[in-house]
Scaffold this active site. Structure first.
Site, short mmCIF file in Angstrom:
data_model
loop_
_atom_site.label_atom_id
_atom_site.label_comp_id
_atom_site.label_asym_id
_atom_site.label_seq_id
_atom_site.Cartn_x
_atom_site.Cartn_y
_atom_site.Cartn_z
N HIS A 16 0.82 -1.22 0.00
CA HIS A 16 0.00 0.00 0.00
C HIS A 16 0.85 1.26 0.00
O HIS A 16 0.41 2.32 -0.39
CB HIS A 16 -0.91 0.04 1.23
CG HIS A 16 -1.71 -1.21 1.41
ND1 HIS A 16 -2.72 -1.56 0.55
CD2 HIS A 16 -1.64 -2.20 2.34
CE1 HIS A 16 -3.25 -2.71 0.95
NE2 HIS A 16 -2.60 -3.12 2.02
N HIS B 81 5.94 6.87 6.44
CA HIS B 81 5.50 6.30 5.18
C HIS B 81 4.97 7.41 4.30
O HIS B 81 4.86 8.56 4.75
CB HIS B 81 4.44 5.22 5.44
CG HIS B 81 3.24 5.78 6.09
ND1 HIS B 81 3.05 5.75 7.44
CD2 HIS B 81 2.17 6.45 5.59
CE1 HIS B 81 1.91 6.36 7.74
NE2 HIS B 81 1.36 6.80 6.63
N HIS C 297 2.62 9.10 0.85
CA HIS C 297 1.42 9.11 0.02
C HIS C 297 1.63 9.99 -1.21
O HIS C 297 2.16 11.10 -1.10
CB HIS C 297 0.22 9.65 0.80
CG HIS C 297 -0.09 8.89 2.05
ND1 HIS C 297 -0.87 7.75 2.04
CD2 HIS C 297 0.27 9.07 3.33
CE1 HIS C 297 -0.99 7.28 3.28
NE2 HIS C 297 -0.29 8.07 4.09
N GLU D 18 -2.10 13.43 1.29
CA GLU D 18 -3.47 13.13 1.73
C GLU D 18 -4.23 14.34 2.25
O GLU D 18 -5.36 14.58 1.83
CB GLU D 18 -3.44 12.02 2.79
CG GLU D 18 -3.09 10.67 2.19
CD GLU D 18 -3.52 9.52 3.06
OE1 GLU D 18 -3.25 9.55 4.27
OE2 GLU D 18 -4.14 8.58 2.53
N HIS E 242 4.10 10.88 6.30
CA HIS E 242 3.49 10.79 7.62
C HIS E 242 4.52 10.16 8.57
O HIS E 242 4.93 9.02 8.37
CB HIS E 242 2.23 9.92 7.58
CG HIS E 242 1.00 10.65 7.12
ND1 HIS E 242 -0.05 10.02 6.50
CD2 HIS E 242 0.64 11.96 7.24
CE1 HIS E 242 -1.00 10.93 6.23
NE2 HIS E 242 -0.61 12.09 6.66
N THR F 145 -5.25 6.58 8.16
CA THR F 145 -5.87 6.81 6.86
C THR F 145 -5.90 5.53 6.02
O THR F 145 -6.19 5.57 4.83
CB THR F 145 -5.15 7.93 6.08
OG1 THR F 145 -3.83 7.48 5.72
CG2 THR F 145 -5.05 9.21 6.89
ZN LIG Z 1 -0.20 8.00 6.09
#
Ligand SMILES: [Zn+2]
Length: 245
Positions: A85, A110, A112, A116, A129, A195
């Site tokens: 993911h 991690h 995104h 986000e 994050h 999330t």
């Molecule tokens: Zn995150």
């Protein structure tokens, strides 16, 4: 058979509430964010929760927060995990940060793409994050936006080592999360959730106002693995957002 074995391995290596090994959800179609809450009883909070993340931060008339973010990070060994993911950099001894007067230990960071959280409807191409945990188990996330610009040295190290398929590798050398923080640590803060499934609530977010830069090549390097791994934003449902200047 092969898949469940991999899930087991990843589950065993995941920390606290992150179901890193569950590969039955994604970002598109039937297993996408609109359906996470229907995929498993354990994911019910994804559809029933009233304090979900991410959000679109309205910057008008916010409450004032007074506590500055006090980071105390250091370079640490650890693992880089491709969990199906995102890419997660889990560091075993990277120090932590004092957030709203509480000491938190750094767990992992991690990424995104696109970012986000939004700010007044504006989104960034990428965000990090940084996930922390307090002694009593509470989670706090520092969010850092990235825009296209100069190469980021931390990503240079991390992305060079990240597994291109699900799996993990031990980091060669050490990684210091400090390299992802802008000079100004002014932030917006809100209460939200993970999330990703199971979307557990009670997570405090500190979204830094100042974006950092990464190169176009670095952005493309990540997007090659994860072209779209951002959950859509959620309504505030009466939540108060605070900020520092
Ligand atoms: Zn995150």
């Amino acid at each position: 058979m092969k898949k469940s074995f991999l899930s087991l391995v990843l589950l065993a290596s995941s920390t606290v509430v992150f179901s890193a090994g569950d590969s039955h959800w994604g970002y598109e179609g039937k297993t996408g964010p609109d359906n996470w809450g229907n995929l498993s009883p354990e994911f019910a909070t994804c559809k029933l929760g009233q304090q979900q993340a991410p959000i679109d931060i309205p910057t008008k008339s916010l409450g004032k927060a007074t506590a500055a973010i006090k980071p105390a990070y250091k370079a640490s060994a650890g693992e880089i995990i491709n969990n199906g993911h995102t890419i997660q950099v889990a560091l075993s001894d990277a120090g932590g940060a004092n957030l709203s007067g509480v000491d938190y230990k750094f767990l992992q960071m991690h990424f995104h793409a696109p970012g986000e959280e939004k700010v007044d409807g504006k989104s960034y191409p990428f965000n990090a994050h940084l996930v922390h945990q307090s002694a009593d188990g509470k989670l706090a996330v520092i969010g850092v936006f990235f825009k296209e610009g100069t190469e980021n040295p931390v990503f240079k190290e991390a992305f060079a080592q990240m597994p291109s398929a699900e799996g993990k590798v031990a980091i060669k050398g050490k990684i210091d999360p400090s390299g992802l923080l802008p000079k100004s640590l002014a932030y917006y803060s809100y209460t939200g959730s993970l999330t990703t499934p199971p979307c557990s609530e009670g997570v405090t977010f500190y979204i830094l106002k100042t974006p950092m830069e990464m190169s176009k090549a670095q952005l493309e390097q990540f997007r090659k693995l994860y072209p779209m791994n951002a959950r859509p934003t959620f309504p505030l449902n009466g939540r108060k957002i605070t900020e520092t200047n």
